[in-house]
Design a protein around this motif. Sequence first.
Motif, PDB file in Angstrom:
ATOM      1  N   LEU A   1       6.925  27.888  12.522  1.00  0.00           N
ATOM      2  CA  LEU A   1       8.358  27.644  12.351  1.00  0.00           C
ATOM      3  C   LEU A   1       8.795  27.651  10.890  1.00  0.00           C
ATOM      4  N   GLY A   2       7.856  27.953   9.990  1.00  0.00           N
ATOM      5  CA  GLY A   2       8.241  28.163   8.607  1.00  0.00           C
ATOM      6  C   GLY A   2       7.777  27.143   7.599  1.00  0.00           C
ATOM      7  N   ALA A   3       7.021  26.136   8.005  1.00  0.00           N
ATOM      8  CA  ALA A   3       6.565  25.107   7.066  1.00  0.00           C
ATOM      9  C   ALA A   3       5.396  25.618   6.229  1.00  0.00           C
ATOM     10  N   ASP A   4       5.338  25.166   4.997  1.00  0.00           N
ATOM     11  CA  ASP A   4       4.205  25.454   4.119  1.00  0.00           C
ATOM     12  C   ASP A   4       3.149  24.387   4.376  1.00  0.00           C
ATOM     13  N   ILE A   5       2.034  24.766   4.976  1.00  0.00           N
ATOM     14  CA  ILE A   5       1.006  23.786   5.337  1.00  0.00           C
ATOM     15  C   ILE A   5      -0.248  23.949   4.486  1.00  0.00           C
ATOM     16  N   SER A   6      -0.134  24.675   3.386  1.00  0.00           N
ATOM     17  CA  SER A   6      -1.320  25.003   2.585  1.00  0.00           C
ATOM     18  C   SER A   6      -2.036  23.764   2.060  1.00  0.00           C
TER      19      SER A   6
END
Length: 500
Positions: free
Chosen positions: A420-425
Amino acid sequence: MCQTDTFATSATKRSNKDRLGQTGLLYQLHFATEAMAGRDRVAQLMRQLASAACRCPTHSQSYHKDAGKYCTARNTDYAFEMASSNIRYGEGVTREVGMDVLNMGARKVCVMTDENLSRLPPVKSVLDSLTQSGVPYLVYDSVRVEPTDASFKEAIAFARKEDFDVFVAVGGGSVIDTCKAANLYTCHPEADFLDFVNAPIGKGQPITRALKPLIAVPTTAGTGSETTGVAIFDYEPLKAKTGIASRALRPVLGIVDPLHTLHMPTRVAANSGFDVLCHALESYTALPYSERSPCPPTPLHRPAYQGSNPISDVWARQALHIVAKYMKRAVRDPGDLEARSSMHLASVFAGIGFGNAGVHLCHGMSYPIAGNVKTYRAKDYNVGHPVVPHGLSVVVTSPAVFSFTASMCPDRHLEAAHILGADISSVKLADAGLVLADTLRSFLFDLQVDDGLSALGYGTNDIPALVKGTLPQERVTKLSPRPHTEEDLTELFMASMKLY
């Protein structure tokens, strides 16, 4: 989410061993026959072959005879089933419906829709096609948006007056679900209404009789009802939603014509899309099928909603990808055919996913939200009564729900946030719930969703009634990956009073 492979591995070993034993016996039987061996020798080999028959759950006849015994030895299920309607997709495919009913040998067709749609092009397209096919039809255009037990019964009464042999539903989930119920009870004229309604509100009896063919022509991109064996309604005596769930209810064909989605007003497109979003999220994070209890005594008793499984996961993930890419475009520009067509497909994908895996807390909690509506009237819904649209009632609790369930399968929650577009790095698994909740809040804010339950007319004094209305929804709430209490539900409703 962890699923044990112990049973599958041991079953595979047994299956391989059985197959090797059978192979040797088959060779002996072949050579004995070739050599015109005596009857006694052939009979002996046949008996040995039967005693060595495969006992794996997939192939063994003796296993199926003893399925009930097997299931009494374990608390959870060991298998899942994949079931869905046939789907035909493409611009203009509605004109083919006349050919379909003609090929079914129809003598009289029941067309169901609602009053608003009855004046719009989708219904005209269906009626024109039926007229060209020369098959007589009658139209029932009194379907209620967000149907009730009373509106179901009115449609059933209409259908019972005529000898219909094919049903065609043209509309959103309300229309398709109403048509499913009319078909069911027309084919079971002796049944009490509550016989097939989900327990504990109804008796939850299995449907064992074949129904008439039902063709669904969805005009919204949300419910996925054209793919599922579920019919949802408000049970007014308890002010709570419930439904009927059986694979027997599935339409034989879903005619998915993306041109019909161009007629959806902006808020209808938004709320329909939220239903797709939650179908995908909930089915992907649902309790695994191998952890669902009890194990059914026979395949007939295996529920339509089975828990997350490898096949439903594929459909759910793909639906999420489409939602992430196209939903905002579809809401903001009604003329964006690519976006609206894509969301129509996403609805089908998510429907196949949740139609086999099920949904959980967002949907379970949504039923009393919709059923206890006071004065809220959703924009773009031309109905004569207060209504909280289904997709809105589902999505308004989603940030709180997925924050709550994430601890049981954080990897899946984090993957959903990423899609859904979150940056989970640099996000830790322990923070998966918070990240997904924030991602959802941002998504809802961008699409101008009302600020929580308080904006829908609810206050903290209403929470006990909302909790009470959720408790009977065990068909879905038991698929939550995280067990919950009444106190947990109270906190989730409280957390959903404000979103931003």
